[in-house]
Write an enzyme that holds these catalytic residues in place. Structure first.
Site, mmCIF file in Angstrom:
data_model
loop_
_atom_site.group_PDB
_atom_site.id
_atom_site.type_symbol
_atom_site.label_atom_id
_atom_site.label_comp_id
_atom_site.label_asym_id
_atom_site.label_seq_id
_atom_site.Cartn_x
_atom_site.Cartn_y
_atom_site.Cartn_z
ATOM 1 N N ASP A 75 0.852 -1.193 0.000
ATOM 2 C CA ASP A 75 0.000 0.000 0.000
ATOM 3 C C ASP A 75 0.885 1.239 0.000
ATOM 4 O O ASP A 75 1.933 1.246 0.629
ATOM 5 C CB ASP A 75 -0.909 0.012 1.233
ATOM 6 C CG ASP A 75 -1.998 1.061 1.066
ATOM 7 O OD1 ASP A 75 -2.881 0.858 0.220
ATOM 8 O OD2 ASP A 75 -1.927 2.114 1.735
HETATM 9 C C1 LIG Z 1 2.546 8.493 -5.804
HETATM 10 C C2 LIG Z 1 2.359 7.436 -6.850
HETATM 11 C C3 LIG Z 1 1.389 6.461 -6.704
HETATM 12 N N1 LIG Z 1 1.243 5.524 -7.707
HETATM 13 C C4 LIG Z 1 0.195 4.465 -7.613
HETATM 14 C C5 LIG Z 1 0.761 3.137 -7.113
HETATM 15 C C6 LIG Z 1 -0.493 2.426 -6.667
HETATM 16 O O1 LIG Z 1 -1.076 1.806 -7.798
HETATM 17 C C7 LIG Z 1 -1.383 3.567 -6.198
HETATM 18 C C8 LIG Z 1 -1.442 3.580 -4.681
HETATM 19 O O2 LIG Z 1 -2.663 2.993 -4.300
HETATM 20 P P1 LIG Z 1 -2.688 1.602 -3.488
HETATM 21 O O3 LIG Z 1 -3.975 1.568 -2.743
HETATM 22 O O4 LIG Z 1 -1.429 1.431 -2.738
HETATM 23 O O5 LIG Z 1 -2.667 0.475 -4.606
HETATM 24 P P2 LIG Z 1 -3.780 0.189 -5.723
HETATM 25 O O6 LIG Z 1 -5.128 0.584 -5.236
HETATM 26 O O7 LIG Z 1 -3.292 0.763 -7.003
HETATM 27 O O8 LIG Z 1 -3.710 -1.377 -5.895
HETATM 28 P P3 LIG Z 1 -3.923 -2.479 -4.746
HETATM 29 O O9 LIG Z 1 -4.622 -1.783 -3.593
HETATM 30 O O10 LIG Z 1 -4.750 -3.540 -5.404
HETATM 31 O O11 LIG Z 1 -2.545 -2.930 -4.396
HETATM 32 O O12 LIG Z 1 -0.773 4.786 -6.619
HETATM 33 C C9 LIG Z 1 2.009 5.566 -8.867
HETATM 34 O O13 LIG Z 1 1.823 4.753 -9.784
HETATM 35 N N2 LIG Z 1 2.987 6.502 -8.985
HETATM 36 C C10 LIG Z 1 3.200 7.451 -8.026
HETATM 37 O O14 LIG Z 1 4.091 8.289 -8.189
#
Ligand SMILES: Cc1cn([C@H]2C[C@H](O)[C@@H](COP(=O)(O)OP(=O)(O)OP(=O)(O)O)O2)c(=O)[nH]c1=O
Length: 199
Positions: A75
């Protein structure tokens, strides 16, 4: 640990997390946890505790259905001035998050949880990267919100997106941690846990 050559499971719907593990050469299965993150209240928790709880909840949700498999959950959360910033609900939310987030430095905290029910493996760790913003112009904000690149991303931005150099000056810490998986720590844990399984 029982001998087990089955690939581990990534309990995530994040395309970035899959890409990072694929680029590192890992063989794995993707089974998103589907948990409702809103069911986990953040109040009274540090951003590290909250991210760890969510990462563990995602990994456990899948591990309980596949008790013999190693499962990785993760997360990522943005913290600025002690407040937690999640994913934008819509373009308007993305606009206000970006204006706020890129007015001063913020931190990106990711937690990883490695769970295997049959072997009693439970390893949770966090990583933090500080992001220093550039002065972001009105045009750049409007263009970025229009691009839709903020969808599904904590903090409404993707450090891996081509436009991010318009609003990120520099970072202190792991780049991949900002994308959602601190690969320096993740690969160290994975290599150790996967090696243990084949002994
Ligand atoms: C800050 C930042 C976040 N992110 C993305 C990564 C994660 O996909 C998302 C963070 O939300 P999360 O809730 O961590 O992950 P998710 O909902 O995408 O997937 P899951 O819960 O099924 O694991 O933000 C980027 O791709 N690049 C960035 O620079």
């Amino acid at each position: 640990m029982s001998k087990n050559n089955e690939p581990f499971i990534l309990a995530s719907s994040s395309p970035r997390r899959s890409e990072l593990l694929k680029e590192a050469g890992y063989e794995f299965e993707v089974l998103p946890s589907g948990i409702d993150e809103n069911a986990y209240p953040a109040d009274g928790l540090s951003v590290f505790e909250y991210a760890s709880i969510l990462a563990k909840a995602k990994a456990f949700a899948v591990a309980l259905k596949h008790p013999g498999r190693l499962v990785l959950g993760a997360d990522s959360i943005v913290r600025q001035d002690d407040s937690i910033i999640g994913k934008p609900a819509d373009a308007k939310d993305a606009d206000s998050i970006i204006r706020r987030l890129f007015a001063s430095p913020h931190e990106l905290v990711s937690a990883v949880a490695f769970i295997c029910i049959d072997t009693g493996t439970e390893l949770i760790d966090t990583d933090v990267t500080t992001v220093y913003p550039k002065k972001i112009s009105e045009d750049n904000i409007v263009d970025y919100v229009k691009s839709g690149d903020w969808k599904g991303k904590a903090g409404a931005y993707g450090i891996q997106d081509p436009q991010s150099d318009k609003f990120i000056e520099r970072i202190e810490g792991s780049f991949t941690n900002v994308m959602g998986l601190p690969m320096e720590k993740t690969s160290r844990y994975l290599d150790r846990l996967l090696r243990l399984r084949t002994q």
